[in-house]
Design a protein around this motif. Sequence first.
Motif, PDB file in Angstrom:
ATOM      1  N   ALA A   1      46.742  45.973  35.949  1.00  0.00           N
ATOM      2  CA  ALA A   1      47.018  44.534  36.063  1.00  0.00           C
ATOM      3  C   ALA A   1      47.595  44.200  37.430  1.00  0.00           C
ATOM      4  O   ALA A   1      47.240  43.178  38.035  1.00  0.00           O
ATOM      5  N   ALA A   2      48.463  45.050  37.951  1.00  0.00           N
ATOM      6  CA  ALA A   2      49.024  44.811  39.283  1.00  0.00           C
ATOM      7  C   ALA A   2      47.942  44.936  40.345  1.00  0.00           C
ATOM      8  O   ALA A   2      47.850  44.107  41.264  1.00  0.00           O
ATOM      9  N   SER A   3      47.098  45.958  40.212  1.00  0.00           N
ATOM     10  CA  SER A   3      46.011  46.140  41.173  1.00  0.00           C
ATOM     11  C   SER A   3      45.069  44.947  41.141  1.00  0.00           C
ATOM     12  O   SER A   3      44.639  44.442  42.190  1.00  0.00           O
ATOM     13  N   THR A   4      44.756  44.468  39.939  1.00  0.00           N
ATOM     14  CA  THR A   4      43.864  43.318  39.796  1.00  0.00           C
ATOM     15  C   THR A   4      44.442  42.083  40.469  1.00  0.00           C
ATOM     16  O   THR A   4      43.733  41.357  41.186  1.00  0.00           O
ATOM     17  N   ALA A   5      45.722  41.825  40.234  1.00  0.00           N
ATOM     18  CA  ALA A   5      46.353  40.648  40.829  1.00  0.00           C
ATOM     19  C   ALA A   5      46.358  40.736  42.349  1.00  0.00           C
ATOM     20  O   ALA A   5      46.041  39.761  43.043  1.00  0.00           O
ATOM     21  N   ILE A   6      46.705  41.899  42.882  1.00  0.00           N
ATOM     22  CA  ILE A   6      46.788  42.053  44.337  1.00  0.00           C
ATOM     23  C   ILE A   6      45.406  41.937  44.967  1.00  0.00           C
ATOM     24  O   ILE A   6      45.214  41.226  45.967  1.00  0.00           O
ATOM     25  N   LEU A   7      44.434  42.617  44.379  1.00  0.00           N
ATOM     26  CA  LEU A   7      43.085  42.567  44.946  1.00  0.00           C
ATOM     27  C   LEU A   7      42.483  41.177  44.802  1.00  0.00           C
ATOM     28  O   LEU A   7      41.721  40.734  45.668  1.00  0.00           O
ATOM     29  N   GLY A   8      42.815  40.482  43.717  1.00  0.00           N
ATOM     30  CA  GLY A   8      42.380  39.101  43.595  1.00  0.00           C
ATOM     31  C   GLY A   8      42.951  38.248  44.706  1.00  0.00           C
ATOM     32  O   GLY A   8      42.236  37.452  45.335  1.00  0.00           O
ATOM     33  N   ALA A   9      44.245  38.397  44.962  1.00  0.00           N
ATOM     34  CA  ALA A   9      44.873  37.625  46.036  1.00  0.00           C
ATOM     35  C   ALA A   9      44.254  37.955  47.383  1.00  0.00           C
ATOM     36  O   ALA A   9      44.029  37.063  48.221  1.00  0.00           O
ATOM     37  N   VAL A  10      43.957  39.233  47.612  1.00  0.00           N
ATOM     38  CA  VAL A  10      43.314  39.645  48.861  1.00  0.00           C
ATOM     39  C   VAL A  10      41.948  38.976  48.998  1.00  0.00           C
ATOM     40  O   VAL A  10      41.618  38.399  50.051  1.00  0.00           O
ATOM     41  N   ARG A  11      41.162  39.041  47.942  1.00  0.00           N
ATOM     42  CA  ARG A  11      39.815  38.466  47.998  1.00  0.00           C
ATOM     43  C   ARG A  11      39.875  36.958  48.214  1.00  0.00           C
ATOM     44  O   ARG A  11      39.154  36.406  49.053  1.00  0.00           O
ATOM     45  N   HIS A  12      40.711  36.277  47.459  1.00  0.00           N
ATOM     46  CA  HIS A  12      40.791  34.821  47.582  1.00  0.00           C
ATOM     47  C   HIS A  12      41.299  34.419  48.964  1.00  0.00           C
ATOM     48  O   HIS A  12      40.788  33.461  49.563  1.00  0.00           O
ATOM     49  N   ALA A  13      42.291  35.133  49.469  1.00  0.00           N
ATOM     50  CA  ALA A  13      42.822  34.807  50.792  1.00  0.00           C
ATOM     51  C   ALA A  13      41.770  35.028  51.872  1.00  0.00           C
ATOM     52  O   ALA A  13      41.653  34.240  52.820  1.00  0.00           O
ATOM     53  N   ARG A  14      40.990  36.105  51.732  1.00  0.00           N
ATOM     54  CA  ARG A  14      39.933  36.363  52.718  1.00  0.00           C
ATOM     55  C   ARG A  14      38.877  35.264  52.673  1.00  0.00           C
ATOM     56  O   ARG A  14      38.401  34.800  53.719  1.00  0.00           O
ATOM     57  N   ILE A  15      38.496  34.824  51.475  1.00  0.00           N
ATOM     58  CA  ILE A  15      37.501  33.756  51.356  1.00  0.00           C
ATOM     59  C   ILE A  15      38.040  32.462  51.958  1.00  0.00           C
ATOM     60  O   ILE A  15      37.329  31.763  52.695  1.00  0.00           O
ATOM     61  N   LEU A  16      39.287  32.129  51.666  1.00  0.00           N
ATOM     62  CA  LEU A  16      39.882  30.917  52.234  1.00  0.00           C
ATOM     63  C   LEU A  16      39.851  30.972  53.762  1.00  0.00           C
ATOM     64  O   LEU A  16      39.506  29.992  54.428  1.00  0.00           O
TER      65      LEU A  16
END
Length: 351
Positions: A277-292
């Motif tokens: 769950a922690a990995s998912t949250a962090i990688l999600g934030a990474v992906r979303h921030a990169r897209i933004l």
Amino acid sequence: MRRDTPPRETVIRQFLERSGWGTARRRPMGADWSARRYERLALPGKGDGNGGGGATAILMDCRDMVAASQVPPFVQIAGLLRDCALSSPVILAGDEPQGLLLIEDFGDDDYARLLDGGDVPWGPLYEVATDVLVALHQRFIPATAPDLPRYDMGLFRDQVMLFADAFAPAVRGGTLPAGAWDALAEAWEGVLPAALTLPPSLLLRDYHPGNLMRLAGRSGVAACGLLDFQDGGIGPRAYDLVSLLEDARRDVPADLRQAMTRRYLAAFPGIDETAFAASTAILGAVRHARILGRVAQLAEATTGAPQLSFLPRVWGQFTGAIRHPALSPIAHWVERHLPANLDADTIVRSF
């Protein structure tokens, strides 16, 4: 004496002649965010041009040096996926120095079109797509591809900082204050190790409905065709599941996201679910921030770019991800350096 470079169309025609497709009808299929262009080819009198089983193929035309450099990894990863009994396109012909590939035609039933059409239940499509990741992570052995890029802390940190370079200045209406960029880089360096604790696998990077195809006549995980994986590498296994379930272009219902996460975890009973769950949250934030950051960068170069329409969704996904306790340093930076209560209208007007 320097020889002039032949026109691109001449290069393509010569390639098709050599490949036995010189007489094919050619229909443009559009482009993506890179210099890649695609055409569907149909040999006269055989293919109907819609992937219905005739003599059709897809021409991938990579028109600049950056795009052409992605042809060899596309070929390599396509082979690795087929070694795992997954459906990547067969390479029919190629001229890698010229950035040209002729690949198997998977037809027109991409998941994005099926989902957005409203006539197909979402659950079965997402179940197969999740099962593809299960199969890939069960079957792929990282040691078989030692030359693939490593999605490690340094690479993720470098990618995510486009958020500070492009998105943050746009919504602030000006440059970041002194020290803010370094503070965000330091925050990510403190957060990212928790995303990398699980065993790595083949990471496809852009695993979302626009790159997944429903293939008639195939069953199980082979019924899902895979595209646009040339930026893949070895990295944390949660990344592609996040890419699938936290889609920039459509809202995936929360119950469906939860069901697919449980489906994935059920196949790996040894995974620590808290760490996942922690990995998912962090990688999600990474992906979303990169897209933004990437969309902000593109919008600066192309006023009114259509991809602005999904910026508010991605911003919502990013702010949702950073609520996880593991991301509190990122949440604190956002609170300190970005405008409070950013909404959809404010974000879109920033570009």
